[in-house]
Structure formats: C-alpha cells, structure tokens
Design an enzyme around this catalytic site. Sequence first.
Site, PDB file in Angstrom:
ATOM      1  N   GLU A 170      -4.695  -8.736   2.867  1.00  0.00           N
ATOM      2  CA  GLU A 170      -5.739  -8.407   3.844  1.00  0.00           C
ATOM      3  C   GLU A 170      -6.947  -9.325   3.776  1.00  0.00           C
ATOM      4  O   GLU A 170      -7.475  -9.756   4.811  1.00  0.00           O
ATOM      5  CB  GLU A 170      -6.163  -6.943   3.674  1.00  0.00           C
ATOM      6  CG  GLU A 170      -5.188  -5.927   4.239  1.00  0.00           C
ATOM      7  CD  GLU A 170      -4.002  -5.641   3.319  1.00  0.00           C
ATOM      8  OE1 GLU A 170      -3.167  -4.786   3.682  1.00  0.00           O
ATOM      9  OE2 GLU A 170      -3.910  -6.260   2.232  1.00  0.00           O
ATOM     10  N   GLU A 178       0.826  -1.204   0.000  1.00  0.00           N
ATOM     11  CA  GLU A 178       0.000   0.000   0.000  1.00  0.00           C
ATOM     12  C   GLU A 178       0.864   1.259   0.000  1.00  0.00           C
ATOM     13  O   GLU A 178       0.616   2.198  -0.761  1.00  0.00           O
ATOM     14  CB  GLU A 178      -0.944  -0.019   1.206  1.00  0.00           C
ATOM     15  CG  GLU A 178      -1.944  -1.169   1.136  1.00  0.00           C
ATOM     16  CD  GLU A 178      -3.277  -0.845   1.762  1.00  0.00           C
ATOM     17  OE1 GLU A 178      -4.197  -0.483   1.018  1.00  0.00           O
ATOM     18  OE2 GLU A 178      -3.382  -0.966   2.999  1.00  0.00           O
TER      19      GLU A 178
END
Length: 266
Positions: free
Chosen positions: A140, A120
């Site tokens: 995730e 990210e």
Amino acid sequence: MGGTEHLTVQREGATLILTLNRPEARNALSLPMLVGLYDGWLEADADDSVRSIVFTGAGGSFCSGMDLKALAGHGMTGEEYRDRLKADPDLHWKAMLRHHRPRKPVIAAVEGYCVAGGTEMLQGTDIRVAGESATFGLFEVRRGLFPIGGSTVRLPRQIPRTHALEMLLTGRPYSAREAAAIGLVGHVVPDGTALAKALEIAERVNACGPLAVEAVKASVYETAEMTESDGLAAELTRGWPVFDTADAKEGARAFAEKRPPVYKRA
C-alpha cells in the site's frame, strides 16, 4: 451451499472450502467476491457439521488485493451486489476477516500472489500454508495508500515488530521462505500442494472434539491482550465447561477402548 461468480464454496467431509475465483485478475477483490466470502463465513458458523474452513484462491494465486482499476474510478465488477453493501456497510470488513472471526478454525492455502489485501486477510486466518513460490507483502505505501484492513494493528501482534514495520514501511515483496522465517506462515510446501496440505491439517482438526476446538480457539484470541492472571482466569471460564460435555466423556472412553472417538457436539 452459497457462492458467487467470484467465490466458490465446496464441501470435503467436515471441511468447507472457500475459493477466491477471479484468476484472470489474480483474484483481486470484487463485490461478488466479498459478498460470497462473507456469506461463506456465516455458512460455516451456522452449520454444526462444518468443523474447519480452508481458504484458498483459484488459478495459482491467493489474492492480489484491491482492484486498483476500480479504485481509480473505472468501476468494480458486480455492481448488482451493491445493495448488500448498502444494507451492511461493514460487510467488506467482515468478508476480509477484519470485523469478523469465524468460530471454526480457518486454514489458509496460499499459492502465488498473496499481497496487499491478500496479506491482510491472511492475518485473519488461524493456520497458514504456502507454496514455495508464493509472494507476500503489504504494497500500500508504494501506492500512497494505507493498509487499512487491520495490518498496522494485527501484524505487529503476530510477528516481531521489526519485521512487521519493515513489511509495512517498505512495501517490498517477501518470499514464502522469508514469510515462514518471520512467522507469518507455518508451512512451506512444493508449489501446487498448499491446498492438499491445508486439507490434511483440516482433517486432523476435524478428528478432534469440535466443542473443545472452538473453545480453544476462542480462548487464544480473547486472552491475547489480557494480563497473564486475567487470561488464566478467562481460560478456566472457557475450559471447565468442556470437561462436562458428552464429547469429553466420549474422548476418554474411546481412548480406553482403543478406538477413534465419535463426537456429537454434545
């Protein structure tokens, strides 16, 4: 220069090097790391002698994301930094380049794990170099979590949507070669040499006119979601003032005189 126990700040010429420094945890995010990282971005922006930033990790890894033990309720290292988060509840997002974009070019030098929060943060960088054995991915969904660091918005704008959705929805790891093939990184180099390659690129950036570099970067990002006609108009607003600078005149003069230019941000 700033820094914390989990974030080191070094200077090499006109390049500021920010290093995630928690190798025993594969540089999993911590409060000292986030505070130091945000302070590092601010330091680079405030110092006109800094022309580029190299972002890397210590101990053979870039970043393995959030500290899941802390997330499970076992406490997070560096509680003494909690007041900084209370004073600025957005600090962690700024540190992770979700809510902050440095005006100087940011070059990522990735070795080892660059997953979850690591991938990210990578999306907030401008130029990306990876060691051959680097691993990328947004894990995730495998943990029942959401990649809330910006990936559902940024990743489909940076790589083809089919690849972005596969990465987001499967949570599988990607090799450096795969990451390069889909456009997530620009260079794959032998293991242990990503930092050297990033610094080589930084030197090329540093040799250019800093006002021009910063204006070009700003134009690329601010016009990304505009129509072509709006973007072209905005580009002129950014670009024309650069031609009136002393640095622009110095660049032309140095070319004519066959010598390296001496830029002064003027």
